[in-house]
Design a protein around this motif. Sequence first.
Motif, PDB file in Angstrom:
ATOM      1  N   ARG A  58       0.800  -1.231   0.000  1.00  0.00           N
ATOM      2  CA  ARG A  58       0.000   0.000   0.000  1.00  0.00           C
ATOM      3  C   ARG A  58       0.832   1.280   0.000  1.00  0.00           C
ATOM      4  NH1 ARG A  58      -2.416  -3.594   3.281  1.00  0.00           N
ATOM      5  NH2 ARG A  58      -1.503  -2.725   5.150  1.00  0.00           N
ATOM      6  N   SER A  59       2.093   1.194   0.409  1.00  0.00           N
ATOM      7  CA  SER A  59       2.933   2.388   0.512  1.00  0.00           C
ATOM      8  C   SER A  59       4.381   2.004   0.252  1.00  0.00           C
ATOM      9  CB  SER A  59       2.813   2.995   1.917  1.00  0.00           C
ATOM     10  OG  SER A  59       3.358   2.091   2.872  1.00  0.00           O
ATOM     11  N   THR A  60       5.234   3.011   0.066  1.00  0.00           N
ATOM     12  CA  THR A  60       6.656   2.716  -0.130  1.00  0.00           C
ATOM     13  C   THR A  60       7.227   1.995   1.086  1.00  0.00           C
ATOM     14  OG1 THR A  60       7.263   4.911   0.686  1.00  0.00           O
ATOM     15  CG2 THR A  60       7.060   4.651  -1.687  1.00  0.00           C
ATOM     16  N   ARG A  61       6.772   2.366   2.251  1.00  0.00           N
ATOM     17  CA  ARG A  61       7.251   1.722   3.480  1.00  0.00           C
ATOM     18  C   ARG A  61       6.865   0.245   3.518  1.00  0.00           C
ATOM     19  NH1 ARG A  61       6.822   4.825   9.070  1.00  0.00           N
ATOM     20  NH2 ARG A  61       8.723   3.939   9.899  1.00  0.00           N
ATOM     21  N   GLN A  62       5.607  -0.068   3.155  1.00  0.00           N
ATOM     22  CA  GLN A  62       5.179  -1.460   3.171  1.00  0.00           C
ATOM     23  C   GLN A  62       5.884  -2.257   2.068  1.00  0.00           C
ATOM     24  OE1 GLN A  62       1.158  -2.567   2.101  1.00  0.00           O
ATOM     25  NE2 GLN A  62       1.226  -4.368   3.436  1.00  0.00           N
ATOM     26  N   VAL A  63       6.056  -1.678   0.893  1.00  0.00           N
ATOM     27  CA  VAL A  63       6.757  -2.358  -0.195  1.00  0.00           C
ATOM     28  C   VAL A  63       8.167  -2.738   0.254  1.00  0.00           C
ATOM     29  CG1 VAL A  63       7.770  -2.033  -2.489  1.00  0.00           C
ATOM     30  CG2 VAL A  63       5.399  -1.369  -2.071  1.00  0.00           C
ATOM     31  N   SER A  64       8.874  -1.798   0.859  1.00  0.00           N
ATOM     32  CA  SER A  64      10.229  -2.070   1.339  1.00  0.00           C
ATOM     33  C   SER A  64      10.245  -3.137   2.430  1.00  0.00           C
ATOM     34  CB  SER A  64      10.882  -0.790   1.856  1.00  0.00           C
ATOM     35  OG  SER A  64      11.080   0.117   0.804  1.00  0.00           O
ATOM     36  N   ALA A  65       9.281  -3.076   3.338  1.00  0.00           N
ATOM     37  CA  ALA A  65       9.202  -4.061   4.431  1.00  0.00           C
ATOM     38  C   ALA A  65       8.879  -5.457   3.893  1.00  0.00           C
ATOM     39  CB  ALA A  65       8.162  -3.637   5.457  1.00  0.00           C
ATOM     40  N   ILE A  66       7.937  -5.547   2.963  1.00  0.00           N
ATOM     41  CA  ILE A  66       7.598  -6.834   2.349  1.00  0.00           C
ATOM     42  C   ILE A  66       8.842  -7.436   1.703  1.00  0.00           C
ATOM     43  CG2 ILE A  66       6.364  -7.893   0.402  1.00  0.00           C
ATOM     44  CD1 ILE A  66       4.033  -5.937   1.022  1.00  0.00           C
ATOM     45  N   ALA A  67       9.568  -6.609   0.964  1.00  0.00           N
ATOM     46  CA  ALA A  67      10.770  -7.079   0.267  1.00  0.00           C
ATOM     47  C   ALA A  67      11.840  -7.534   1.255  1.00  0.00           C
ATOM     48  CB  ALA A  67      11.309  -5.969  -0.636  1.00  0.00           C
ATOM     49  N   GLN A  68      12.102  -6.727   2.278  1.00  0.00           N
ATOM     50  CA  GLN A  68      13.134  -7.091   3.246  1.00  0.00           C
ATOM     51  C   GLN A  68      12.777  -8.367   3.989  1.00  0.00           C
ATOM     52  OE1 GLN A  68      16.251  -5.578   3.678  1.00  0.00           O
ATOM     53  NE2 GLN A  68      16.508  -7.557   4.680  1.00  0.00           N
ATOM     54  N   ASN A  69      11.522  -8.504   4.401  1.00  0.00           N
ATOM     55  CA  ASN A  69      11.101  -9.718   5.092  1.00  0.00           C
ATOM     56  C   ASN A  69      11.229 -10.939   4.191  1.00  0.00           C
ATOM     57  OD1 ASN A  69      10.529  -8.313   7.432  1.00  0.00           O
ATOM     58  ND2 ASN A  69       8.355  -8.105   6.978  1.00  0.00           N
ATOM     59  N   LEU A  70      10.894 -10.794   2.916  1.00  0.00           N
ATOM     60  CA  LEU A  70      11.022 -11.901   1.982  1.00  0.00           C
ATOM     61  C   LEU A  70      12.484 -12.312   1.815  1.00  0.00           C
ATOM     62  CD1 LEU A  70       9.958 -13.933  -0.043  1.00  0.00           C
ATOM     63  CD2 LEU A  70       9.926 -12.095  -1.755  1.00  0.00           C
ATOM     64  N   VAL A  71      13.360 -11.340   1.648  1.00  0.00           N
ATOM     65  CA  VAL A  71      14.789 -11.634   1.516  1.00  0.00           C
ATOM     66  C   VAL A  71      15.301 -12.359   2.762  1.00  0.00           C
ATOM     67  CG1 VAL A  71      17.081 -10.553   1.413  1.00  0.00           C
ATOM     68  CG2 VAL A  71      15.259  -9.787  -0.119  1.00  0.00           C
ATOM     69  N   ASP A  72      14.896 -11.890   3.935  1.00  0.00           N
ATOM     70  CA  ASP A  72      15.310 -12.533   5.190  1.00  0.00           C
ATOM     71  C   ASP A  72      14.801 -13.965   5.285  1.00  0.00           C
ATOM     72  OD1 ASP A  72      16.547 -10.144   5.870  1.00  0.00           O
ATOM     73  OD2 ASP A  72      14.962  -9.522   7.268  1.00  0.00           O
TER      74      ASP A  72
END
Length: 127
Positions: A58-72
Motif C-alpha cells: 500500500r505504501s513505499t514503506r510497506q513495499v520495502s518491508a515486504i521485500a526485506q522480510n522476503l529476503v530474510d
Amino acid sequence: MTAIQDQEAAAPLPDPSSEALLKLVLGSLEDDKAEDVVSIDLRGKTEIADYMVVASGRSTRQVSAIAQNLVDRLKENASRASKVEGKDAGDWVLIDSGDVIVHVFRPEVRDFYQIEKMWLPAGAQNG
C-alpha cells in the motif's frame, strides 16, 4: 502447529525446488499482507526463472518491508542470498532468488508498468 512442525518449518530447505521456493515466497507475501498477488509459471517460456510473482504494497514503506522480510525468509529458510533492486526507493522492488523472481510494487507503479501482461497467457485474468 506441533513442535515437530515448528522444527520442520524452521529448518532450512537443503536445495529447495522451484515449487518449494514459490510456496515460501507466497507464504511470506501473505504473512506481510501483500495485495493482488499473482503467480506466473514461466517454465517453457524463458530460462530466466521458473516462476514470477507480482504483488503490491500500500505504501513505499510497506513495499520495502515486504521485500526485506522476503529476503530474510529466503536466506533463513532456503539458504538463498537474493539479489535485490529498488528497496531504498520502495516504488518497485525486484527480488531475484534464482528460480523465483518477485516484483513488489506500489499500486500506482504496478498499474503504470503492467508487467503481468507481458507474461500472462493471452486472455488470462490477473488477480
